[in-house]
Each structure stands twice: as structure tokens, then as C-alpha cells.
Design an enzyme around this catalytic site. Structure first.
Site, PDB file in Angstrom:
ATOM      1  N   ALA A   1       0.857  -1.180   0.000  1.00  0.00           N
ATOM      2  CA  ALA A   1       0.000   0.000   0.000  1.00  0.00           C
ATOM      3  C   ALA A   1       0.899   1.237   0.000  1.00  0.00           C
ATOM      4  O   ALA A   1       2.086   1.146   0.311  1.00  0.00           O
ATOM      5  CB  ALA A   1      -0.878  -0.008   1.241  1.00  0.00           C
TER       6      ALA A   1
ATOM      7  N   GLY B   1       0.584  -5.172   0.786  1.00  0.00           N
ATOM      8  CA  GLY B   1      -0.559  -5.185  -0.118  1.00  0.00           C
ATOM      9  C   GLY B   1      -0.228  -5.794  -1.476  1.00  0.00           C
ATOM     10  O   GLY B   1      -1.114  -6.317  -2.158  1.00  0.00           O
TER      11      GLY B   1
ATOM     12  N   GLU C   1      -0.544  -9.405  -0.913  1.00  0.00           N
ATOM     13  CA  GLU C   1      -1.972  -9.656  -0.660  1.00  0.00           C
ATOM     14  C   GLU C   1      -2.771  -9.630  -1.964  1.00  0.00           C
ATOM     15  O   GLU C   1      -3.705 -10.401  -2.148  1.00  0.00           O
ATOM     16  CB  GLU C   1      -2.516  -8.608   0.319  1.00  0.00           C
ATOM     17  CG  GLU C   1      -1.923  -8.762   1.714  1.00  0.00           C
ATOM     18  CD  GLU C   1      -2.372  -7.664   2.649  1.00  0.00           C
ATOM     19  OE1 GLU C   1      -1.964  -6.505   2.440  1.00  0.00           O
ATOM     20  OE2 GLU C   1      -3.167  -7.945   3.566  1.00  0.00           O
TER      21      GLU C   1
ATOM     22  N   GLU D   1       4.182  -5.571   7.204  1.00  0.00           N
ATOM     23  CA  GLU D   1       3.373  -4.545   7.877  1.00  0.00           C
ATOM     24  C   GLU D   1       3.674  -4.440   9.367  1.00  0.00           C
ATOM     25  O   GLU D   1       3.585  -3.358   9.952  1.00  0.00           O
ATOM     26  CB  GLU D   1       1.878  -4.836   7.695  1.00  0.00           C
ATOM     27  CG  GLU D   1       1.332  -4.542   6.300  1.00  0.00           C
ATOM     28  CD  GLU D   1       1.454  -5.713   5.335  1.00  0.00           C
ATOM     29  OE1 GLU D   1       2.282  -6.617   5.574  1.00  0.00           O
ATOM     30  OE2 GLU D   1       0.727  -5.716   4.319  1.00  0.00           O
TER      31      GLU D   1
END
Ligand code: 3HC
Ligand code: NAI
Length: 702
Positions: free
Chosen positions: A67, A106, A109, A129
């Protein structure tokens, strides 16, 4: 083809394969623009009658690295990643991710939500993270255990480690390692195979979680609670994986989202993300832009004691040749043995091969007694005794024999480097390189810049740090530079609390619970109490300020031969073979006697007051250091304390901590403490100014 020239995502169809490309340099973070582009591209794919499969790949050096961290802390605009990924997983047509570079957070993911994943040979995957104070919040904690099992998921998610392609293949995280020449060929060939073999979609969310054994989550919780020193994110990660093992995917994702939001709202997230960004900003100094460093391939080191041997080891491990000069043969041999021992330990830890160690000892290291061996080195780092006369003598010799352009550096802890530079005919080449002990382990390097130093010499200090995989911080010349000057203040605040009624053991306990790696008295025992003793003697000899509060209980410990860990006792008593020590009762007796002698009636300190005073002293001195320009920016102070002084990373450093608390509350504390000790607690003018204009330290980083 998507025609919006501004979108970082493009879409094209080649026969029956949709090719979705993302280009958002430098690391393809999943920013708002990327999310919007992906939503459009997958809409187009979903609706397309022609496209039967989609391949997604990223341009440049990496697949999505996660992200966009810069968006955190603000309201995040839709589309959101979790929903977007669930939508991709739910598609009726297969999607293939092609991983290269570092597919992190992300990014991984995303891949886990697609139906097929192939990796290029050098690719790495991970969910880091946890180091940003959050957890994988876009399905990672639910999908990874479904693919790789609970144990592997807990390992990867709580450690944040990067996993290589081969390990990812073995764990079932990727389906194939491609041997194609480039990512596009890899993706197109794989997609064709899936179509030809009619393999279709394969949803990770439909899998059940394997490897759930009795007590596994409690085991991980107790293992990590000890290690993480108050950091919330690792324990939240465990809870999220537990949810994956107990709930269907939809509910598990909901639980992951709740835990993610809790962490997003925490100050630990702010502190850790601050630490991430300042690590990358600290070396970016306007004065160094475009300045080329000088070479550092062959370095001379003067003195092979604690620091010289450690610095030599750090250099040798990074491919630098070393000529080390000692006072006599015996000392040179000792230095050689110490370095050989450090290198042997590196071999044991798997950081170095035995062959490389032999090659270093046979070719790259030369321990001698003759200074003339330094005539051709690129740089010299002096690490002799902390004595101005000895250092001046060494620098005069170096000036006479080193080649023009050689950088002349000192590892002094406290001495005035301008004075050292002045004995040479080339002060522009002189600089401080303040390493920390043990120098082959500690990350921090203070690059201390005297008045006349040339910019390329400063750049060389930063370049050497990078080569040694250390973090360099620019500091100005003063007593103790950035780190030790601040340390002296907060240590004194602790010593005052001890005089007034707190015990060193309470202070250590409170500060380790706050997140410090060690309390100040444990640190003193580790470093050796003789260091503080010598400093107190020096200060007394120099004449102390009339308001300074002197004390002698720690001198008495030294006088009876207790120097801390190295003698088996100091503030704590250490038993052979046991980790850590137990409080030394003699310490309290000595302190009580001194209080009685000074007429001090001891009072109780709450844990909260101990933190307010310790942090207050630290923040106040940090502000003075920034105001004087010793540290150029608050972030330089934060980085120094994080990398060299065991400051808890999740508080972000003292200046970030102060911003999070609010500078007005720090100022109120300083003013309260100043009522009983106006000299020690005088609030820094910078803090007063910032509070008056409603600003924070962060405003000075921009
Ligand atoms: N968001 C925004 N910017 C990022 C970023 C990210 N995720 N990752 C890196 N950057 C920026 C850096 O700040 C740096 O900017 P600068 O040039 O202005 O200083 C630039 O990208 C290059 O980064 P590095 O200097 O670190 O480059 P390296 O090649 O050394 O390392 C990397 C590349 C391994 C990808 C490293 O940058 C990294 O570890 N990045 C963070 C990865 C990460 O933590 N991902 C998870 C994000 S959180 C998330 O995904 C939440 C989700 O679960 C919902
Ligand atoms: P040390 O006493 O362990 O080593 C000093 C070495 O220098 C000795 O081996 C000595 O034989 C040698 N030496 C002395 N005069 C010399 C000369 N003229 N020529 C060649 N060799 C000579 O000291 P240490 O701890 O390594 O400290 C060295 C310097 O590093 C000091 O300036 C100190 O302030 C600084 N420093 C020390 C740190 C620590 O934790 N020990 C941390 C950071 C800096």
C-alpha cells in the site's frame, strides 16, 4: 488499450488474454491512482467477451511493494484494497500475477487474491506490515494461512521477513518459478497454459486452513510478548491469523479489518512509519546533492583496541582493505587476534564463509606498528585513547605522511575535532566518524563535521556508512555530538531521581516497559562503570556548575572494584552462565547513605513521573541541539537515538514522541520540574517558540 495517459494502469487484450500493466515508480505502491486504475481495468476484463484470462504485472524494479504508506494517517479514499482484492478473487475468469522484485504487503496480498501466481527467480515476497505497526489488512492474514498453513503464516506475518522465490514455491505461496526471459513472456506463456489446460479460477478464500494445532496461538503469543517489548502489532497479527483458523473467510476478513483499524489508530503506527521514512531521509542533505565521495577501498586504522578492532571488522566484512597501526608488536598481534575472532563469529553466524575469512586474514588485513604503511591509504580512522594530546600527535604524523586527498577521520567520543583538525595543514580533509560499540554490530555512524571540512569529505563519510550497511547521521561539533550529549542529560535526570528517592532498579524497569532495550543502569553496567567515573572526575576537575548536583555513590562502587558486567557486579550482580543480573543490595545502601549525608528525604516516584522526567530531559536537550544546528533537523536526532541508543522504534524517536504527546504538555512538564531545579530544567527556547506558534518538531523536518 486504456487511453488515459495519466493512469498508472494500462489494459490491453492480446487474442484472448488481457494484459494489465502497472507503472507507478519507484516501487509501484498501491496508491489511490493505482487503485482507481485497477478498478477500471478489472471492470473492463470482467465485461470483455474476448478476454478469457488476465495477466497482471508491474513495470520497473518490482511488483507492488505494498500500500502507499504516505496515505496512512489520513482518510483513505475509495476504492479500498480489501474490497478490491475480494472482488478480483470472486471473478469467474482467472487472473495471473507475475511477481518480480519485492512483492510486499498489499502487493503480496493482491497476488494471494488472484488465482495463479508465478515468480521470477530473484523475486521475494513478504508481509512486512508488522514493522510499520500495523498488520496485513487486505486479506493477507486470512489468505496466507490458507495457502501456506498456520505456522508459516505466523512466522512470515509476525517477523515481516522477505521470503525468496524457492521458499515461496515450497510453501505453496507461488505456483511456479518462471525461467522466461522477461515478466511479460512469463505471464503470457503461463496464461496460455492455464487456458489450454482449462484450469480456470482457483480461489484462495475457498481453502481451509491447515496446520492448526492445540495451543499454537498461545505459544506464539507467549514467545513474542517477551521479544516485542510492548509493541502491539505482532500480537494483533497472531489474533488475525487465529481468526483465519476459526472463521469463514468473509468473517475472518472482517475481524482482520477491525484489528487493522485499531493499529492504524495507534501512536505506534505513527512512530514506526516515521522511523521508516526518516531512515530514507537522513542521508539526503542539500549540501551533498551531486557531490561525489572519495574512494574508501583501502582504509588505515590507528589503534586496535575496542573500537579500532570493531571498525576494522566492519570494513573487512564489506570488502574494504585495512592497514591497522598499533603502538607495539604485542598490541598489533592482539588486534589481529581480536579481528580474527570477530570474523570467526561471523562465519559461525553464517554471515561469512570460512574461505572468505581466510582470504581476508591472508590478504585484506595488515596489522603493523609502522605509520609509513599508511602512505597510500584512501582514508584513516583514528581510534586511539580519548586524549587530546595523543590525538594531536597522531594527526600531525598523518598529515606528514598520508597522500593528498586522503580523508583523515577521528572516532573521538567527545573531543573538539576543530582543535584536532587545526594541527594538520589540511583541515578540509578532517572529519569525525563516530562509531558505536561494538562497531561491527551497531548500526549508527555519527558523521561529525568540523568548520573547515570539504563537502566531498562529508559525502565520503555517508558513502562509507552505506558501504558498511550503517545509518549515517550528520552532527556538528560539541561535547558529545548528538547522541552522547543527549545521553548525558537524560542519564543525569535519572541520577537526580535516584538521589531524590527512586531506585535504579525501578527506573530500569519502567524504561524497559516503555520499550527501551535496556534501562540506563543496565546500560551503565554493560558499558563499564569506569566510564561514568572518569567523566565525573573530569567534570569535577574542570569545575562543575554551582547548580549541578554531584554524587559519589557510583564512585564508591567503582572504588570497591565493581565496574559492572565485566567484574561480575555493578548496579546488578551477575552470575556466570546466567543472562541478566539481580539488583545489587549494596547499591541501595550506598544511595541511602548519600541521601542521609546530603539531608535528602526520599520521596516516591510514580512510573509515569519517571517517564515524564526522563523523556522531558531528552526532548529538551534534543531541542537545544537542533536550535544550535548540531543536528540539522529533528529527524537527525530521532535517527541517532533509534539507531544507536536502543530508543523504542515504535515511539519514533524523542522528537516524534514529543510531537505525539503534544509540545505544550512537554513544556508544561519542563516548567513544573524547573520550579525545584531551574538550572537543569530550563525549557529550550525552541520548544517555547514552537508552542507559541502552535507548531511541532515535524514542521522543521520539511
Ligand atoms: N509506500 C510509499 N512509498 C514507498 C513505499 C510504500 N509502500 N515503499 C517504498 N517507498 C518509497 C521510499 O520512501 C523511497 O522514497 P524516496 O526515494 O522518496 O526516499 C522510495 O520508495 C524507494 O524506497 P527505498 O529507498 O526503500 O528502495 P529500496 O530499493 O532500498 O527498497 C523496498 C525497496 C524493499 C520495497 C522498500 O522500500 C520497502 O521495504 N518498502 C516498504 C514495503 C512495505 O512495508 N510494504 C507494506 C506497506 S503497508 C501495506 O501494504 C498495508 C496493507 O496490508 C493494507
Ligand atoms: P581502547 O583503549 O580499547 O583502545 C585504544 C587503542 O589505541 C589501544 O589498543 C592502544 O594501544 C592504541 N593506541 C594508543 N595510542 C596509540 C598510538 N599513538 N598509535 C597507535 N595506537 C595507539 O580504546 P577504545 O575504547 O577503542 O576507544 C578509542 C577511541 O574511540 C576513543 O577516542 C574513544 O573515545 C572512542 N570511542 C569509544 C567507544 C567505546 O564504547 N569504547 C565508543 C565510541 C568511540
Amino acid at each position: 488499450m486504456n487511453t488515459s495517459p495519466l493512469s498508472p494502469v494500462s489494459y490491453e487484450t492480446r487474442d484472448d488474454i488481457a494484459l494489465i500493466r502497472v507503472n507507478n515508480p519507484p516501487v509501484n505502491a498501491l496508491s489511490h491512482a493505482v487503485r482507481v486504475g485497477l478498478a477500471d481495468a478489472f471492470d473492463q476484463f470482467d465485461k470483455s467477451a474476448d478476454a478469457k484470462i488476465a495477466v497482471i504485472l508491474c513495470e520497473g524494479r518490482t511488483f507492488f511493494a505494498g500500500a502507499d504508506i504516505k496515505e496512512f494517517g489520513k482518510p483513505i479514499a475509495e476504492p479500498w484494497l480489501p474490497e478490491q482484492f475480494s472482488r478480483i478473487e470472486a471473478l469467474d475468469k482467472p487472473v495471473v500475477s507475475v511477481l518480480h522484485g519485492t512483492a510486499l504487503g498489499g502487493g503480496l496480498e493482491f497476488a494471494l487474491a488472484t488465482h495463479w501466481r508465478i515468480a521470477m527467480p530473484g523475486a521475494k515476497v513478504g508481509l512486512p506490515e508488522v514493522h510499520l505497526g500495523i498488520l496485513p489488512g487486505a486479506g493477507g492474514t486470512q489468505r496466507l494461512p490458507r495457502l501456506a498453513g498456520v505456522e508459516k503464516a505466523l512466522d512470515m506475518i509476525t517477523s515481516g521477513r522477505h521470503v525468496g522465490a524457492a521458499e515461496a514455491l515450497e510453501a505453496g505461496i507461488v505456483d511456479e518459478i518462471s525461467d522466461a526471459a522477461d515478466i511479460e513472456t512469463a505471464g503470457m506463456d503461463f496464461a496460455r497454459k492455464i487456458l489450454d489446460q482449462n484450469k480456470g479460477v482457483r480461489r484462495t478464500g475457498d481453502l481451509t486452513v491447515a496446520g492448526v494445532s492445540d495451543g499454537i496461538f498461545d505459544e506464539w503469543r507467549s514467545k513474542l510478548s517477551r521479544k516485542t517489548r510492548g509493541q502491539l502489532s505482532p500480537l494483533h497479527c497472531i489474533e488475525a491469523v487465529r481468526a483465519a483458523s476459526e472463521l469463514p473467510i468473509i468473517e475472518g476478513l472482517k475481524r482482520e479489518g477491525e484489528l487493522f483499524k485499531e493499529l492504524m489508530a495507534s501512536s505506534q503506527r505513527e512512530g514506526l512509519i516515521h522511523a521508516f521514512f526518516i531512515e530514507r531521509q537522513v542521508g539526503k542533505l542539500p549540501e551533498l546533492a551531486g557531490v561525489a565521495p572519495r574512494p574508501t577501498d583501502h582504509i588505515g586504522i590507528i589503534g586496535g583496541g575496542t573500537m579500532g578492532a570493531g571498525i576494522a571488522t566492519a570494513c573487512l566484512l564489506s570488502g574494504v582493505s585495512i592497514t591497522l597501526v598499533e603502538r607495539d608488536e604485542a598490541a598489533a598481534d592482539k588486534a589481529q587476534d581480536t579481528i580474527a575472532g570477530y570474523l570467526a563469529a561471523s562465519v559461525k553466524r553464517g554471515k561469512l564463509t570460512a574461505e572468505k575469512r581466510s582470504a581476508i586474514l591472508d590478504g585484506a588485513l595488515n596489522c603493523v606498528t609502522d605509520y609509513s604503511a599508511l602512505s597510500d591509504v584512501d582514508m584513516v580512522i583514528e581510534a586511539v585513547f580519548e586524549n587530546m594530546e595523543v590525538k594531536k600527535e597522531v594527526f600531525a604524523k598523518l598529515d606528514a605522511l598520508c597522500k593528498p586527498g586522503a580523508v583523515l577521520a577521528t572516532n573521538t567520543s567527545y573531543l573538539d575535532i576543530n582543535e584536532i583538525a587545526a594541527v594538520t595543514s589540511r583541515p578540509a580533509d578532517v572529519i569525525g566518524l563516530h562509531f558505536f560499540s561494538p562497531a561491527h554490530v551497531m548500526k549508527l555512524l555519527e558523521v561529525v563535521v568540523p568548520d573547515a571540512t570539504a563537502p566531498e569529505v562529508v559525502a565520503t563519510g555517508f558513502a562509507l556508512a552505506k558501504r558498511l550497511r550503517k545509518i549515517a547521521v550528520r552532527a556538528g561539533v560539541c561535547d558529545g555530538f548528538i547522541g552522547n550529549r543527549i545521553l548525558a542529560k537524560y542519564r543525569t535526570a535519572a541520577d537526580h531521581m535516584v538521589l531524590d528517592g527512586a531506585s535504579p532498579f525501578q527506573i530500569d524497569k519502567v524504561l524497559t516497559a516503555f520499550g527501551f532495550a535496556m534501562g540506563p543502569y543496565e546500560v551503565a553496567d554493560l558499558a563499564g562503570l569506569d566510564i561514568g567515573w572518569a567523566t565525573r572526575k573530569r567534570k569535577r576537575a574542570e569545575g562543575m556548575h554551582p547548580s549541578a548536583r554531584d554524587f559519589t555513590y557510583a564512585d564508591k562502587l567503582c572504588e570497591s572494584g565493581h565496574f559492572g558486567q565485566k567484574t561480575g557486579a555493578g548496579y546488578y550482580v551477575y552470575e556466570k552462565g546466567k543472562r541478566g543480573g539481580t539488583p545489587n543490595p549494596q547499591v541501595l545502601e550506598l544511595i541511602e547513605a548519600e541521601r542521609a549525608e546530603k539531608g535528602i528525604t526520599p520521596r516516591d516516584f510514580t512510573d509515569a513521573e519517571i517517564i515524564r522526567r526522563y523523556m522531558g530531559a531528552m526532548v529538551n536537550e534534543s531541542a537545544n541541539i537542533v536550535a544550535e544546528g548540531i543536528a540539522r533537523r529533528p529527524l537527525d536526532v530521532d535517527m541517532t537515538l533509534l539507531a544507536g541508543y536502543g530508543f523504542p522504534r515504535y515511539h519514533g524517536g524523542p522528537m516524534k514522541y514529543a510531537d505525539i504527546q503534544g509540545l505544550a504538555s512537554i513544556l508544561a512538564d519542563l516548567e513544573e520540574f524547573a520550579q525545584t531545579d531551574a538550572w537543569f530544567w530550563e525549557p529550550a527556547q525552541l520548544i517555547k517558540d514552537l508552542v507559541a506558534r502552535g507548531d511541532d518538531f515535524a514542521s522543521l523536518n520539511r
